[in-house]
Design an enzyme around this catalytic site. Structure first.
Site, short mmCIF file in Angstrom:
data_model
loop_
_atom_site.label_atom_id
_atom_site.label_comp_id
_atom_site.label_asym_id
_atom_site.label_seq_id
_atom_site.Cartn_x
_atom_site.Cartn_y
_atom_site.Cartn_z
CG ASN A 268 53.49 71.46 29.86
OD1 ASN A 268 53.44 70.60 28.89
ND2 ASN A 268 52.77 71.50 30.96
CE LYS B 289 49.96 73.99 30.18
NZ LYS B 289 49.00 74.44 31.32
CG HIS C 141 50.99 69.89 34.39
ND1 HIS C 141 49.78 70.41 34.41
CD2 HIS C 141 52.04 71.04 34.28
CE1 HIS C 141 49.98 71.83 34.33
NE2 HIS C 141 51.12 71.98 33.92
CD GLU D 32 46.96 71.76 32.39
OE1 GLU D 32 47.87 71.13 31.69
OE2 GLU D 32 47.31 72.73 32.59
CD GLU E 135 53.61 74.11 36.91
OE1 GLU E 135 54.23 74.84 35.89
OE2 GLU E 135 52.87 73.05 36.41
N GLY F 37 47.81 79.19 33.72
CA GLY F 37 46.90 79.43 32.56
C GLY F 37 45.90 80.63 32.69
CB SER G 294 50.44 83.53 34.69
OG SER G 294 49.26 82.64 34.55
C1 PEP Z 1 52.05 74.89 33.16
O1 PEP Z 1 51.22 74.42 32.21
O2 PEP Z 1 52.82 74.21 33.63
C2 PEP Z 1 52.00 76.39 33.15
C3 PEP Z 1 52.65 76.99 34.24
O3 PEP Z 1 51.11 77.13 32.58
P1 PEP Z 1 51.09 78.57 32.22
O4 PEP Z 1 52.39 79.19 32.11
O5 PEP Z 1 50.31 78.95 30.68
O6 PEP Z 1 50.53 78.95 33.35
#
Ligand code: PEP
Length: 256
Positions: A9, A11, A94, A96, A165, A171, A211
């Site tokens: 992703n 973003k 997601h 976000e 998630e 992040g 992460s």
């Molecule tokens: C994500 O945005 O779905 C995500 C898991 O980000 P990251 O891997 O940076 O934690």
């Protein structure tokens, strides 16, 4: 046997030439692959990434869609448009989108249904906040967020992937432990079983996101109910993302 899916992703990152270089590196390496690979660039660049990945094992997804088929919805993009530019996947829900754009389960259920209606495969993202985990509410939150499947029939489940998630791991550099991930995934599979029965629950892929990096991917992907990864930061450069794909290939071999 569930086939591992490694999804990136991107973003709101990477300009056109950066996304093109990254997708070229991935497509050049993976004409075919034992695991599924997906990249989700920002919407202005879907077409250009479609061009660089065509004919390779790298699939294309969007990060969002609107549920209406067309019309006066300024700033939005519908499923037909995503198909038209070469997407086969779309992310829905997601954290976000939930956190910063107020997307709630009822709206997300409409988006999931719209994605499927337009022939897209849908990754429905769910996950609890840190405060919810600390309050012992993780399972209640996940159960509620599975309402995103409200309009999905048993037949359509072949085109659904769930992504767990935990918001506190996205992040932040803090990854869920393998036990935390496996426990949440097993709970989600139980939710799928109560909604759709054993066969569909055991055929549906559940990705972990939060992460994921080259050095923790194999351990996470080796968990029995972890069927892939949704990767943010580590998907923005070829080497770390390729290392995660390779971990996926290794995990797939171990599981088969
Ligand atoms: C994500 O945005 O779905 C995500 C898991 O980000 P990251 O891997 O940076 O934690």
């Amino acid at each position: 046997m569930r086939r591992i899916l490694v999804a990136g992703n991107w973003k709101m990152n990477l300009l056109q030439n950066q996304g093109a270089a990254l997708s070229q590196a991935l497509a050049g390496k993976y004409a075919s692959c034992a695991v599924e690979i997906l990249v989700c660039p920002a919407s202005p660049y879907l077409s250009s990434v479609a061009t660089t990945t065509r004919g390779s094992a790298v699939q294309l997804g969007a990060q969002n869609l609107y549920f209406a088929p067309q019309g006066a919805f300024t700033g939005e993009v519908c499923g037909d448009m995503l198909k038209d530019v070469g997407c086969t996947w779309v992310l829905v829900g997601h954290s976000e989108r939930r956190q910063f754009f107020g997307e709630h389960d009822e709206l997300l259920a409409k988006k999931v249904a719209a994605g499927l209606q337009h022939g897209l495969k849908v990754v429905l993202c769910v996950g609890e906040l840190l405060a919810e985990r600390q309050a012992g509410q993780t399972e209640a939150v996940l159960e509620k967020q599975m309402a995103g499947l409200a309009q999905v029939s048993a037949e359509q489940m072949a085109n659904i992937v769930i992504a767990y998630e935990p918001v506190w791991a996205i992040g932040t550099g803090v990854t869920a432990s393998t036990e935390q991930a496996q426990q949440a995934h097993a709970f989600l599979r139980g939710q799928l079983k109560s909604r759709y029965g054993e066969a569909i629950a055991s055929a549906t892929r559940i990705l972990y996101g939060g992460s994921v990096k080259a050095d923790n991917a194999l351990e996470l992907l080796s968990q029995p109910d972890v069927d892939g990864a949704l990767v943010g930061g580590a998907s923005l450069k070829a080497d770390p993302f390729i290392a995660i794909i390779e971990a996926g290939i290794q995990a797939q071999t171990q599981k088969s």
